[in-house]
Design a protein around this motif. Structure first.
Motif, short mmCIF file in Angstrom:
data_model
loop_
_atom_site.label_atom_id
_atom_site.label_comp_id
_atom_site.label_asym_id
_atom_site.label_seq_id
_atom_site.Cartn_x
_atom_site.Cartn_y
_atom_site.Cartn_z
N ASN A 30 77.58 5.56 40.32
CA ASN A 30 77.10 6.16 39.06
C ASN A 30 75.58 6.16 38.98
O ASN A 30 74.98 7.11 38.49
CB ASN A 30 77.69 5.42 37.86
CG ASN A 30 79.18 5.66 37.71
OD1 ASN A 30 79.72 6.63 38.23
ND2 ASN A 30 79.85 4.76 37.03
N ILE A 31 74.94 5.10 39.47
CA ILE A 31 73.47 5.04 39.47
C ILE A 31 72.92 6.13 40.38
O ILE A 31 71.97 6.83 40.04
CB ILE A 31 72.97 3.65 39.90
CG1 ILE A 31 73.26 2.63 38.80
CG2 ILE A 31 71.48 3.68 40.21
CD1 ILE A 31 72.98 1.20 39.21
N ALA A 32 73.53 6.28 41.57
CA ALA A 32 73.06 7.31 42.51
C ALA A 32 73.23 8.71 41.95
O ALA A 32 72.41 9.58 42.19
CB ALA A 32 73.80 7.17 43.84
N GLU A 33 74.29 8.93 41.18
CA GLU A 33 74.54 10.25 40.61
C GLU A 33 73.76 10.48 39.32
O GLU A 33 73.66 11.62 38.86
CB GLU A 33 76.03 10.45 40.37
CG GLU A 33 76.82 10.57 41.66
CD GLU A 33 78.31 10.72 41.43
OE1 GLU A 33 78.78 10.46 40.30
OE2 GLU A 33 79.00 11.08 42.41
N ILE A 37 67.47 10.03 35.27
CA ILE A 37 67.65 9.74 33.84
C ILE A 37 67.50 8.23 33.66
O ILE A 37 68.40 7.45 33.96
CB ILE A 37 69.03 10.22 33.34
CG1 ILE A 37 69.23 11.70 33.67
CG2 ILE A 37 69.17 9.96 31.85
CD1 ILE A 37 70.63 12.20 33.40
N ALA A 38 66.34 7.82 33.19
CA ALA A 38 65.97 6.41 33.16
C ALA A 38 66.88 5.57 32.26
O ALA A 38 67.24 4.45 32.63
CB ALA A 38 64.52 6.26 32.71
N ALA A 39 67.27 6.09 31.12
CA ALA A 39 68.09 5.32 30.19
C ALA A 39 69.45 4.99 30.81
O ALA A 39 69.93 3.85 30.69
CB ALA A 39 68.28 6.08 28.89
N VAL A 40 70.04 5.96 31.48
CA VAL A 40 71.34 5.75 32.11
C VAL A 40 71.21 4.76 33.27
O VAL A 40 72.01 3.84 33.41
CB VAL A 40 71.93 7.09 32.59
CG1 VAL A 40 73.21 6.88 33.37
CG2 VAL A 40 72.19 8.01 31.41
N ARG A 41 70.20 4.96 34.10
CA ARG A 41 69.99 4.07 35.24
C ARG A 41 69.76 2.63 34.79
O ARG A 41 70.31 1.70 35.36
CB ARG A 41 68.81 4.54 36.09
CG ARG A 41 69.08 5.79 36.89
CD ARG A 41 67.84 6.26 37.62
NE ARG A 41 67.37 5.31 38.62
CZ ARG A 41 67.73 5.32 39.90
NH1 ARG A 41 68.56 6.22 40.33
NH2 ARG A 41 67.24 4.43 40.74
N ASP A 42 68.94 2.45 33.75
CA ASP A 42 68.66 1.10 33.26
C ASP A 42 69.91 0.43 32.70
O ASP A 42 70.14 -0.76 32.94
CB ASP A 42 67.57 1.14 32.19
CG ASP A 42 66.21 1.52 32.77
OD1 ASP A 42 66.05 1.44 34.01
OD2 ASP A 42 65.33 1.92 31.98
#
Length: 184
Positions: A30-33, A37-42
């Motif tokens: 999910n992080i790779a995809e 998008i910083a909020a999602v990655r964080d």
């Protein structure tokens, strides 16, 4: 009764650890995809780090109860060597997932989502091997006394059993075949 509670605790902690083993690589996908998008990655990174810590604690408890089963209750056998080796491989897989997760926090890139999806499936095959090694040990221990020469002696009525009348091998074979057919 002590055995029951020890085995129950071991299984519960293994199941909790396996939840982390299966979900942590999925978080990496999910992080790779998520892209940039910083909020999602964080959010995913925070979830992954918490899950990684939780998994290590659960693994620690599972190992402690597993050692008690081995040392106190006498679990031994060649199947145990296979099971421990596969568990070590599963721990290596989990540790690699955690290293990748910590690398994201330091700005390192992840492998491609496709590679992570393949990596995500590795624990399934390891778990099948772990479960099969334990099941094979149980089946072998139950069958050890009956399969092979003892079964042939029983079918030929070379072994005296006071509780069973004198039946020939064909009658015994028919009885067991009908009994197994009725069960299945």
């Amino acid at each position: 009764m002590d055995y029951f509670w020890t085995k129950t605790a071991h299984v519960v902690f293994v199941m909790a650890w396996m939840g982390g083993v299966f979900y942590l690589p999925r978080i990496l996908v999910n992080i790779a995809e998520a892209g940039e998008i910083a909020a999602v990655r964080d959010r995913l990174l925070l979830m992954g780090l918490r899950l990684y810590r939780f998994g290590h604690v659960m693994f620690g408890f599972a190992v402690v109860f597993g050692l008690v089963l081995w040392l106190h209750f006498g679990f031994t056998g060649q199947w145990l060597h296979l099971k421990v080796a596969l568990v070590v491989l599963m721990l290596v897989h989990y540790t690699i997932s955690g290293r990748w997760l910590k690398g994201i926090a330091k700005g390192r890139a992840l492998p491609s989502p496709r590679t992570l999806r393949v990596f995500n499936e590795v624990p399934v095959f390891l778990l099948v091997g772990i479960v099969f090694s334990g099941a094979a040990a149980i089946i072998y221990s139950l069958a050890r006394g009956w399969l092979g020469p003892r079964l042939l002696r029983y079918m030929r009525y070379e072994e005296v059993d006071q509780d069973v009348g004198k039946y020939n091998g064909g009658q015994k074979l028919l009885f067991w075949a009908v009994s197994l057919a009725a069960l299945g």
